[in-house]
Design an enzyme around this catalytic site. Structure first.
Site, PDB file in Angstrom:
ATOM      1  N   GLY A  60       0.811  -1.201   0.000  1.00  0.00           N
ATOM      2  CA  GLY A  60       0.000   0.000   0.000  1.00  0.00           C
ATOM      3  C   GLY A  60       0.847   1.253   0.000  1.00  0.00           C
ATOM      4  N   CYS A  61       0.267   2.333   0.450  1.00  0.00           N
ATOM      5  CA  CYS A  61       0.944   3.624   0.479  1.00  0.00           C
ATOM      6  C   CYS A  61       2.274   3.536   1.226  1.00  0.00           C
ATOM      7  CB  CYS A  61       0.045   4.660   1.150  1.00  0.00           C
ATOM      8  SG  CYS A  61       0.849   6.235   1.451  1.00  0.00           S
ATOM      9  N   PHE A  62       3.356   3.957   0.576  1.00  0.00           N
ATOM     10  CA  PHE A  62       4.652   3.822   1.238  1.00  0.00           C
ATOM     11  C   PHE A  62       4.811   4.735   2.442  1.00  0.00           C
ATOM     12  CE2 PHE A  62       6.641   6.152  -2.717  1.00  0.00           C
ATOM     13  CZ  PHE A  62       5.945   7.311  -2.435  1.00  0.00           C
TER      14      PHE A  62
END
Length: 230
Positions: A60-62
């Site tokens: 997902g979002c880093f």
């Protein structure tokens, strides 16, 4: 996940907190001053980091993933970037809008005397939903897919054995869709993405997505946390 029947207001809310929203693409100079008043982080030189092992994950979002691994004991540094695709030198705009085959990923430098690769794999699976295909939380697209990267056969076995254990114990109601992929190359994300959660705690995506995700992880992995990270 089907969205049929979900109220329009809820869909709008999820979209506004997504990784492709305006709030996530803001660079530091556009963020309010109070968001920059954060605690200092220990920094390491490139030569110092060479003493440690590296591991690579995408879930997902880093921004979220970086903050989670930063809280783990034995982890010395974490960088946000792009991996899993074939294109050279991808940019955030290209990756976040699905214009490459890369996923948002993290590079984790860790001390194997303190934390093992096996434990990092446990952190990876325990901090996201590996049964969600091409997405995580409010973020959708192959750029947010779940990938556990391995650099050798031993790491591959650790990942696949742990996945088999999770499946055998029926930890999830659905099949795990995490890619187990040979690591090739990691491209560092732009500077303003590094330590984003730490540097921008008042960003709406950070407040509503990243911090709650980090807190859920901390509640379940207290013995893995750095001192002061509880």
């Amino acid at each position: 996940m089907k969205t049929v029947g979900i109220p329009f207001v809820l869909l709008l809310l999820l979209t506004s907190f997504g990784c492709q929203s305006k709030n996530k693409s803001e660079k530091p100079e556009l963020v309010q001053k109070e968001e920059l008043e954060v605690s200092k982080k220990e920094s390491f030189t490139e030569s110092e980091l060479q003493k440690y092992e590296t591991a690579y994950f995408a879930s997902g979002c880093f921004w979220c993933v970086e903050a989670i691994f930063e809280s783990v004991k034995g982890v010395k540094e974490v960088y946000s970037g792009y991996s899993g695709g074939t294109e050279n030198n991808p940019t955030y705009e290209q990756v976040s809008y699905g214009q490459t085959h890369h996923a948002e990923a993290v590079e984790v430098y860790y001390d194997p005397k303190v934390i093992s690769f096996t434990q990092l794999v446990q952190v990876f699976f325990g901090s996201h939903d590996p049964t969600t295909l091409n997405g995580q939380g409010p973020d959708r697209g192959a750029q947010y897919r779940s990938i556990a990267f391995y650099r050798n056969d031993a790491e591959k076995k650790i990942i696949t054995d742990y996945m088999a254990k999770l499946q055998a114990e029926n930890v999830y109601d659905r099949p795990i869709v995490t890619e187990v992929k040979k690591f090739d190359k990691f491209y560092m994300a732009e500077d303003y993405h590094q330590d984003y959660e730490r540097n921008h705690p008042n960003n709406s995506y950070i407040r509503n997505v990243s911090i709650p995700r980090l807190n859920r992880f901390k509640a379940n992995f207290q013995s893995y946390l750095k001192e002061g990270a509880h």
